[in-house]
Structures are given as structure tokens and as C-alpha cells.
Design an enzyme around this catalytic site. Structure first.
Site, PDB file in Angstrom:
ATOM      1  N   GLU A 107       1.036  -1.327  -0.073  1.00 13.95           N
ATOM      2  CA  GLU A 107       0.274   0.218  -0.213  1.00 13.95           C
ATOM      3  C   GLU A 107       1.298   1.524  -0.251  1.00 13.95           C
ATOM      4  OE1 GLU A 107      -3.729   0.597   0.317  1.00 13.95           O
ATOM      5  OE2 GLU A 107      -2.585   3.052  -0.243  1.00 13.95           O
ATOM      6  N   CYS A 125     -12.407   4.062   0.901  1.00 13.53           N
ATOM      7  CA  CYS A 125     -13.590   4.312   1.888  1.00 13.53           C
ATOM      8  C   CYS A 125     -13.416   4.620   3.299  1.00 13.53           C
ATOM      9  CB  CYS A 125     -14.193   2.975   2.424  1.00 13.53           C
ATOM     10  SG  CYS A 125     -15.012   2.756   3.506  1.00 13.53           S
ATOM     11  N   LYS A 133     -16.644  11.348   4.637  1.00 13.24           N
ATOM     12  CA  LYS A 133     -17.736  11.867   4.262  1.00 13.24           C
ATOM     13  C   LYS A 133     -19.107  12.356   5.340  1.00 13.24           C
ATOM     14  CE  LYS A 133     -20.689   9.388   2.955  1.00 13.24           C
ATOM     15  NZ  LYS A 133     -20.420   8.935   1.175  1.00 13.24           N
ATOM     16  N   GLY A 257     -21.680  18.073 -11.104  1.00 10.93           N
ATOM     17  CA  GLY A 257     -21.992  16.558 -10.855  1.00 10.93           C
ATOM     18  C   GLY A 257     -23.303  16.688 -10.525  1.00 10.93           C
ATOM     19  N   GLY A 259     -24.636  13.029  -9.693  1.00  3.76           N
ATOM     20  CA  GLY A 259     -24.328  11.712  -8.848  1.00  3.76           C
ATOM     21  C   GLY A 259     -24.513  12.188  -7.189  1.00  3.76           C
ATOM     22  N   GLU A 264     -24.323  14.798  -1.882  1.00  5.14           N
ATOM     23  CA  GLU A 264     -23.320  14.522  -0.413  1.00  5.14           C
ATOM     24  C   GLU A 264     -23.516  15.796   0.222  1.00  5.14           C
ATOM     25  OE1 GLU A 264     -24.058   9.376  -0.365  1.00  5.14           O
ATOM     26  OE2 GLU A 264     -21.465  10.631  -0.496  1.00  5.14           O
ATOM     27  N   ASP A 386     -13.815  -0.971  -7.097  1.00  2.09           N
ATOM     28  CA  ASP A 386     -13.437  -0.333  -7.955  1.00  2.09           C
ATOM     29  C   ASP A 386     -13.161   0.052  -8.504  1.00  2.09           C
ATOM     30  OD1 ASP A 386     -15.073   0.619  -5.728  1.00  2.09           O
ATOM     31  OD2 ASP A 386     -14.191   2.337  -5.647  1.00  2.09           O
ATOM     32  N   HIS A 519     -45.080   1.646  15.916  1.00  2.00           N
ATOM     33  CA  HIS A 519     -45.506   2.893  16.014  1.00  2.00           C
ATOM     34  C   HIS A 519     -44.906   3.897  17.085  1.00  2.00           C
ATOM     35  CE1 HIS A 519     -49.561   5.420  14.401  1.00  2.00           C
ATOM     36  NE2 HIS A 519     -49.052   5.838  16.133  1.00  2.00           N
TER      37      HIS A 519
HETATM   38  C1  LIG Z   1     -16.314  10.800  -1.499  1.00  2.00           C
HETATM   39  C2  LIG Z   1     -16.765   9.267  -1.835  1.00  2.00           C
HETATM   40  C3  LIG Z   1     -17.487   8.626  -1.076  1.00  2.00           C
HETATM   41  C4  LIG Z   1     -18.071   7.793  -0.698  1.00  2.00           C
HETATM   42  N1  LIG Z   1     -19.007   6.890   0.329  1.00  2.00           N
HETATM   43  C5  LIG Z   1     -19.252   5.754   0.214  1.00  2.00           C
HETATM   44  C6  LIG Z   1     -20.572   5.393   0.887  1.00  2.00           C
HETATM   45  O1  LIG Z   1     -21.515   6.402   1.415  1.00  2.00           O
HETATM   46  N2  LIG Z   1     -20.963   3.949   1.080  1.00  2.00           N
HETATM   47  C7  LIG Z   1     -19.950   3.205   0.162  1.00  2.00           C
HETATM   48  O2  LIG Z   1     -20.790   1.909   0.286  1.00  2.00           O
HETATM   49  N3  LIG Z   1     -19.380   3.493  -0.631  1.00  2.00           N
HETATM   50  C8  LIG Z   1     -19.084   4.830  -1.211  1.00  2.00           C
HETATM   51  N4  LIG Z   1     -17.479   5.119  -1.478  1.00  2.00           N
HETATM   52  C9  LIG Z   1     -16.957   4.326  -2.628  1.00  2.00           C
HETATM   53  C10 LIG Z   1     -15.560   3.228  -1.941  1.00  2.00           C
HETATM   54  O3  LIG Z   1     -14.980   4.576  -1.169  1.00  2.00           O
HETATM   55  C11 LIG Z   1     -15.340   2.487  -2.583  1.00  2.00           C
HETATM   56  O4  LIG Z   1     -16.512   2.063  -3.320  1.00  2.00           O
HETATM   57  C12 LIG Z   1     -14.458   1.733  -1.676  1.00  2.00           C
HETATM   58  O5  LIG Z   1     -13.728   2.116  -1.200  1.00  2.00           O
HETATM   59  C13 LIG Z   1     -13.898   0.668  -2.692  1.00  2.00           C
HETATM   60  O6  LIG Z   1     -12.496  -0.157  -2.802  1.00  2.00           O
HETATM   61  P1  LIG Z   1     -11.656  -0.495  -2.896  1.00  2.00           P
HETATM   62  O7  LIG Z   1     -11.105  -1.504  -2.366  1.00  2.00           O
HETATM   63  O8  LIG Z   1     -12.102  -1.701  -4.129  1.00  2.00           O
HETATM   64  O9  LIG Z   1     -10.374   0.327  -3.334  1.00  2.00           O
HETATM   65  P2  LIG Z   1      -9.866   0.797  -2.367  1.00  2.00           P
HETATM   66  O10 LIG Z   1     -10.673   1.574  -1.041  1.00  2.00           O
HETATM   67  O11 LIG Z   1     -10.050   2.509  -3.774  1.00  2.00           O
HETATM   68  O12 LIG Z   1      -8.444   1.073  -2.014  1.00  2.00           O
HETATM   69  C14 LIG Z   1      -7.410   0.836  -3.141  1.00  2.00           C
HETATM   70  C15 LIG Z   1      -5.669   1.331  -2.606  1.00  2.00           C
HETATM   71  O13 LIG Z   1      -4.859   1.227  -3.240  1.00  2.00           O
HETATM   72  C16 LIG Z   1      -4.561   1.730  -2.913  1.00  2.00           C
HETATM   73  N5  LIG Z   1      -3.383   1.436  -4.982  1.00  2.00           N
HETATM   74  C17 LIG Z   1      -3.127   1.966  -5.568  1.00  2.00           C
HETATM   75  N6  LIG Z   1      -2.408   2.348  -6.423  1.00  2.00           N
HETATM   76  C18 LIG Z   1      -1.581   1.266  -5.801  1.00  2.00           C
HETATM   77  C19 LIG Z   1      -0.898   1.066  -6.482  1.00  2.00           C
HETATM   78  N7  LIG Z   1      -0.062   0.676  -7.274  1.00  2.00           N
HETATM   79  N8  LIG Z   1       0.117  -0.267  -4.852  1.00  2.00           N
HETATM   80  C20 LIG Z   1       0.134   0.098  -4.249  1.00  2.00           C
HETATM   81  N9  LIG Z   1      -1.373   0.568  -3.558  1.00  2.00           N
HETATM   82  C21 LIG Z   1      -2.188   0.652  -4.250  1.00  2.00           C
HETATM   83  C22 LIG Z   1      -4.772   2.999  -2.826  1.00  2.00           C
HETATM   84  O14 LIG Z   1      -3.767   4.054  -2.449  1.00  2.00           O
HETATM   85  C23 LIG Z   1      -5.945   2.455  -2.233  1.00  2.00           C
HETATM   86  O15 LIG Z   1      -5.650   2.762  -0.445  1.00  2.00           O
HETATM   87  C24 LIG Z   1     -17.291   6.422  -1.429  1.00  2.00           C
HETATM   88  C25 LIG Z   1     -15.890   6.746  -2.259  1.00  2.00           C
HETATM   89  C26 LIG Z   1     -15.828   8.432  -2.729  1.00  2.00           C
HETATM   90  C27 LIG Z   1     -14.954   8.757  -3.655  1.00  2.00           C
END
Ligand SMILES: Cc1cc2nc3c(=O)[nH]c(=O)nc-3n(C[C@H](O)[C@H](O)[C@H](O)COP(=O)(O)OP(=O)(O)OC[C@H]3O[C@@H](n4cnc5c(N)ncnc54)[C@H](O)[C@@H]3O)c2cc1C
Length: 554
Positions: A107, A125, A133, A257, A259, A264, A386, A519
Site C-alpha cells: 500500500e 472508504c 464524508k 456533477g 451523482g 452529499e 472499484d 409506531h
Molecule cells: C467521496 C466518496 C464517498 C463514498 N461514499 C461511500 C459510501 O457512503 N458507501 C459506500 O459503500 N461507498 C462509498 N464510496 C465508495 C467506496 O469508497 C469504494 O467503493 C471503496 O473504497 C472501494 O474499495 P477498493 O478496495 O476497491 O478500493 P480503495 O478503497 O480505493 O483502495 C485502493 C487502495 O489501493 C491503493 N493503491 C492504488 N494504487 C496502488 C499501487 N500501485 N500500489 C499500492 N497501493 C495502491 C490506494 O492507495 C488505496 O488505498 C465513496 C467514495 C468516495 C470517493
């Protein structure tokens, strides 16, 4: 603890064997060939081979059949190497380690703002999404509550004031605490955490800032980052990362935007007394949500003082000599903003990850293509969260990570289940929803009954505020199953989370009717809506006919 040295290439392989081979056959994964001698004797790899491994881990290093019938040992530093310790990566790594695999995760170093070189354990997240958030949403609620409280007899001799720096300091301390907790979760599971940027070198090799590691499986869970279109003046724009970490409160903000992230943040800043303008390209906010919910939420948000500018596309941002910003759109120029925020989508972090070199297929937006088990086009490389752009929500990334760990290390091929995923928008008022929208249900089932309640909640009777609640059930006319459930109003994410169990379980409207309400709550409406608001039927010509039985809002 045992130290596995480079010389221990004969490490016993407890799963080399029929069990692992059966699993690999089930998944039609070719059993990997031994590592090349280049890799095995690369001094950088050797250094990583001397990593301490927790004894509780079984080694999943497999033997590959050689040409001459003998079985030369094939050994990897780790059974699983995860790139990215966000929601999906941490879940998959922790579960895999608990199932006995040896696991490492890399990471990027911590920073509140993400970049090519910064991130932090916990991911979007925890550090730049859901958690900060929601803390900001809580902070911003108070202004509405102060207003509500007057009708209940509260008086304020002095107007309550908000101190931005206290909020930021407390929020940042909480993020530090959480990233620490995530590190501990990994450590306690026996996962090796490596700080640095991961890049794939070949189907079994990862480079982290110049050091090579080998792994039987590689998991890519690098998530995504905000995307800002390149238009003149885009250097003045902030994204959601920056919006969560501003040194001072914006006086007047333009949010581009429509979305959930845009809405939010609009609510957050509005609640904290910033003047908020939202610019959307379409006519309506929240594409993909139920149409009535889209209209209702926009109306309620407007009543709280946020101004919508619809069908306006940004063309440029201009900085004046006094430092204020103007937003030029296809319809004109809006001036006097202290901040312009773009919430114009996110892109997967797949640049410079070595994916093209190893042949991992991606969509044109850079999302990694995976099959139902989260396997990429390269059999030893997997991707969750994601970065795959399936359903970009934390609980979904968690589900995908957990399913993958089971598939790979528990002899239990598991597909994530995308049916009836509930979700929320923490706008003000918020939205909760699960299952199909009315429009999707009509497309899929033809004949549907809509039950709806649009009412003034009890609290608003004394607060005197124009707050309303919309609740909606979408029911299949043939089977009586509740296909979709939607709510906009106070507490709707909490209420819908509970009802999501019923929708996921395929319960019928009769089951809802047979449930006694609590209720007085808003939630009880979901079990007391007796008469359909409208019955929608497909006519012989395939046209949709709507028979209105009762008026909503009574
Ligand atoms: C503003 C905002 C609000 C949100 N609110 C919600 C919500 O209310 N509810 C909800 O369910 N979802 C919400 N989400 C979406 C949610 O945050 C994501 O869906 C979730 O974090 C995805 O998890 P992930 O493991 O795919 O990626 P991430 O959590 O993004 O983790 C990816 C990690 O990989 C690391 N990384 C990237 N490239 C490299 C590399 N080359 N080497 C090493 N590490 C690397 C990054 O630093 C990061 O820590 C929100 C997102 C945003 C932006």
C-alpha cells in the site's frame, strides 16, 4: 515463527496435491509452471524470501509437473500478493490469511489526498470516502436540527457558530486511528504489509519500489481516483479528496456533477452554511435511481437552500484578480465562488501498473475486466473492488474480496452475489434503496403495482419546516414479490438496510402486510401501505398502461 530462507525451496507443499489441483481444475486455472531461475536467484527476490512467515500458515506453494515426470518444487514468496490495502484488498488478504495462506499486501504511504504515490492503509472508504464524508454529514446536520428545535421550544440567545478547524482536527485524528486499526487487523491476521507502490512484472512477480516479490496469485485492488475533465482552468478545481480536507470552510461553492458524491457534498457544505450551487449536465440528479425519488430529492434539497443549475456543462474556470472563481458553462458564467468542486466521476487506478505488459485486459475507461470469480484475462491475476468498475461500493468490494479468498484458499469457488444490493445517498434528506426501480421492474416484469406514501413526518408538524418523506414499494403483479423498495427522508439508509433483508429474501407484499409496524415511525409505512398508488400493465401491443388507484400524499 519460522524464517523461510532461499535455500528452503523444498518447503513442504501441503496443498500441492490433489485438493489444490481439483480446485484449480474446477476454476480451469492452469497449474502454474515453476518460477524461472532468473526470478528464483534474483538477489532482490532472495531478500524477500527471507521474510518471516507465521507458522499458522499452511504453504500453498504448489509443485508443477515437469517434462520428465519428476516434480521439481515450485515456490513463491507468497500464496497471495495483494496490491492496494483498501476495502477489497484488506478483506481478501485477511480472509486468505485466516484460511491458512501466506499473504502480503502493499500500500502507498498515507496522505489524506490520494495520488500516484500516496494512499494509505484503509483505502478510499476509510480515508477519503464513506467515513470522513459521513462525519462531515453529521457535522452539517446540526444547522437543520437547530432550526427544527425552535418549534420544540429551544431558544438560542446567540446563534450557534461552527469551528471548521475543530472539525478537521477531530476528523483527521479519527482517520489516523482508523488507518492504525486497519494495519493491526492485517498484522493480527499474519499478513505482511509492505509500504510502497506495487507494479506487476510478470504473472507471478510484483515490483514494490524496486524490490521483487513472487506470488502464486496476485490480487489487484487498487481502487480508483477522482476524475476531472481537462478544461481551461481545471487547475483551480478541487475534487472530493480535497473537499474533505480543506483548511477553511468555503464561503460559496460551485459543485459540478449530479451523482451521489455531488449531492452529499452539497448537503455537507449547505449545512455548514456555505452558499451552494450545483451544476448538472442533465435535467435531473442521480441517474439510475428511481425517477420519483430523483424528482423528490431534488425538490427537498432545493427547499434547504441549494441552487440547482440544470443542463449546464462546464467549459472553463476563470480566476479573478481578487482570487474568486467563475464557472463558465454552455449557458453563461456564474461568478464569485471561493471554491469550484468537480464530482464528475472516478477512474480506476490502472495506469503504470504493468497490466498491458502482462496482458491483463481492460475496458476503454481503464477498468480491469474480470469473470464471475474476479479472475482477469491472466489466470494467476485477480481483481476486486472499484478497479473492476462493477458496483463501486465498499460492501461490494468487501463481498468480492471475501468471495475471492474462499475461491482461492478454501476450496470453495464463490461468486459474489449482485442481486438486491442496497445503497444510500447521504444527501439531506438522505435516500435508501434496494432492488429494482419502477422503470427497471416494468422493463423486466411488465406488470407491476406501485405502493407509495408521500407525507409530512411527525417531527415536521412542530418544527414547521417543509420536510417530507417519500416511500415506495415496487411489487410484481404476478408473484406479489417486492421487487424494489425506495425511501427519501430522515433515517432512510438505516430503515432500508433492515428492509433489504426482506427484499433479498424475496418476500412478498403479503409478508410485508403481515408484519406489525413500530409506531410512531416513518418505517411503519412500508408495512401499512394497503392500496396500490398505480397498477402498471403491459397492453397487448406492448405499451405500458397505468391505472391510478389512489393519490399519494394523503
Ligand atoms: C467521496 C466518496 C464517498 C463514498 N461514499 C461511500 C459510501 O457512503 N458507501 C459506500 O459503500 N461507498 C462509498 N464510496 C465508495 C467506496 O469508497 C469504494 O467503493 C471503496 O473504497 C472501494 O474499495 P477498493 O478496495 O476497491 O478500493 P480503495 O478503497 O480505493 O483502495 C485502493 C487502495 O489501493 C491503493 N493503491 C492504488 N494504487 C496502488 C499501487 N500501485 N500500489 C499500492 N497501493 C495502491 C490506494 O492507495 C488505496 O488505498 C465513496 C467514495 C468516495 C470517493
Amino acid at each position: 515463527m519460522v524464517v523461510v530462507m532461499a535455500s528452503s525451496l523444498t518447503v513442504t507443499n501441503t496443498l500441492s496435491s490433489p485438493k489444490l489441483k481439483t480446485l484449480y481444475k474446477k476454476l480451469s486455472i492452469p497449474i502454474p509452471t515453476p518460477l524461472s531461475s532468473r526470478l528464483l536467484y534474483n538477489p532482490k527476490t532472495l531478500s524477500s524470501l527471507s521474510l518471516s512467515l507465521n507458522l499458522k500458515h499452511r504453504s500453498f506453494a504448489a509443485r508443477a509437473d515437469s517434462q520428465n515426470g519428476a516434480e521439481p518444487p515450485s515456490h513463491y514468496d507468497f500464496d497471495l500478493f495483494t496490491i492496494g490495502a483498501g476495502s477489497g484488498g484488506v478483506r481478501a488478504s485477511r480472509f486468505a490469511a485466516n484460511f491458512g495462506a501466506s499473504v502480503a499486501v502493499c500500500e502507498l504511504p498515507f496522505s489524506p489526498i490520494s495520488s500516484e504515490t500516496t494512499g494509505g492503509v484503509g483505502g478510499t472508504c476509510v480515508l477519503r470516502g464513506c467515513v470522513p464524508k459521513k462525519l462531515m454529514v453529521y457535522a452539517s446536520h446540526y444547522s437543520h436540527e437547530f432550526e427544527e428545535s425552535r418549534g420544540f421550544g429551544w431558544k438560542y440567545d446567540v446563534e450557534p457558530k461552527h469551528d471548521w478547524s475543530t472539525l478537521m482536527a477531530n476528523k483527521n485524528a479519527e482517520l489516523q486511528r482508523l488507518t492504525g486499526i486497519y494495519k493491526n487487523v492485517l498484522k493480527n491476521a499474519g499478513v505482511t504489509l509492505i509500504e510502497g507502490r506495487g507494479k506487476i512484472v510478470d504473472p507471478h512477480t510484483i515490483d514494490v519500489d524496486g524490490k521483487l516479490y513472487s506470488a502464486r496469485h496476485i490480487l489487484i485492488s487498487v481502487g480508483g481516483r477522482p476524475f476531472i475533465p481537462e478544461i481551461p482552468g481545471s487547475e483551480y478545481v478541487i475534487d472530493s479528496d480535497a473537499a474533505l480536507d480543506l483548511p477553511s470552510k468555503p464561503e460559496k461553492i460551485a459543485i459540478v456533477g449530479g451523482g451521489y458524491i455531488a449531492l452529499e457534498f452539497a448537503g455537507i457544505f449547505n449545512g455548514l452554511t456555505t452558499e451552494v450551487h450545483v451544476f448538472i449536465r442533465q435535467k435531473k440528479v442521480l441517474r439510475g435511481f428511481d425517477e420519483e425519488i430523483r424528482d423528490f430529492v431534488a425538490e427537498q434539497i432545493s427547499l434547504r437552500g441549494i441552487e440547482f443549475h440544470t443542463e449546464e456543462s462546464p467549459q472553463a474556470i476563470i480566476k479573478s484578480s481578487d482570487g474568486s472563481l467563475s464557472l463558465k458553462t454552455n449557458k453563461g458564467t456564474a461568478e464569485g465562488f471561493s471554491h469550484v468542486m468537480f464530482a464528475t466521476g472516478r477512474r480506476p487506478n490502472t495506469k503504470n501498473l504493468g497490466l498491458e505488459t502482462v496482458g491483463v485486459k481492460m475496458t476503454k475507461n481503464g477498468a480491469i475486466e474480470v469473470d464471475e470469480y474476479s479472475r482477469t484475462s491472466v489466470p494467476s491475476i485477480w481483481a476486486v473492488g472499484d478497479v473492476t468498475d462493477r458496483v463501486n461500493l465498499t460492501p461490494v468490494a468487501l463481498m468480492e474480496g471475501g468471495a475471492l479468498a474462499k475461491t482461492l484458499f478454501q476450496n470453495e469457488p464463490t461468486k459474489p452475489d449482485y442481486r438486491a444490493i442496497p445503497s444510500a445517498v447521504f444527501s439531506q434528506p438522505p435516500i435508501g434503496q434496494v432492488g429494482l426501480t419502477e422503470e427497471q421492474a416494468i422493463r423486466e416484469y411488465g406488470d407491476v403495482d406501485i405502493f407509495m406514501a408521500n407525507f409530512r413526518p411527525l417531527k415536521a408538524t412542530l418544527s414547521g419546516l417543509p420536510d417530507r418523506v417519500l416511500m415506495k414499494l415496487v411489487v410484481c403483479a404476478k408473484t406479489n414479490k417486492v421487487l424494489g423498495l425506495h425511501m427519501c427522508g430522515e433515517d432512510s439508509p438505516e430503515i432500508v438496510q433492515g428492509f433489504a433483508v426482506a427484499v433479498k429474501a424475496g418476500l412478498t407484499k403479503a409478508d410485508f402486510d403481515a408484519t406489525v409496524g413500530i409506531h410512531p415511525t416513518a418505517g411503519e409505512e412500508f408495512v401499512t401501505m394497503r392500496t396500490p398508488t398505480r397498477k402498471i400493465r403491459q397492453t397487448a401491443e406492448g405499451k405500458t398502461d397505468s391505472e391510478v388507484k389512489a393519490t399519494a400524499g394523503v
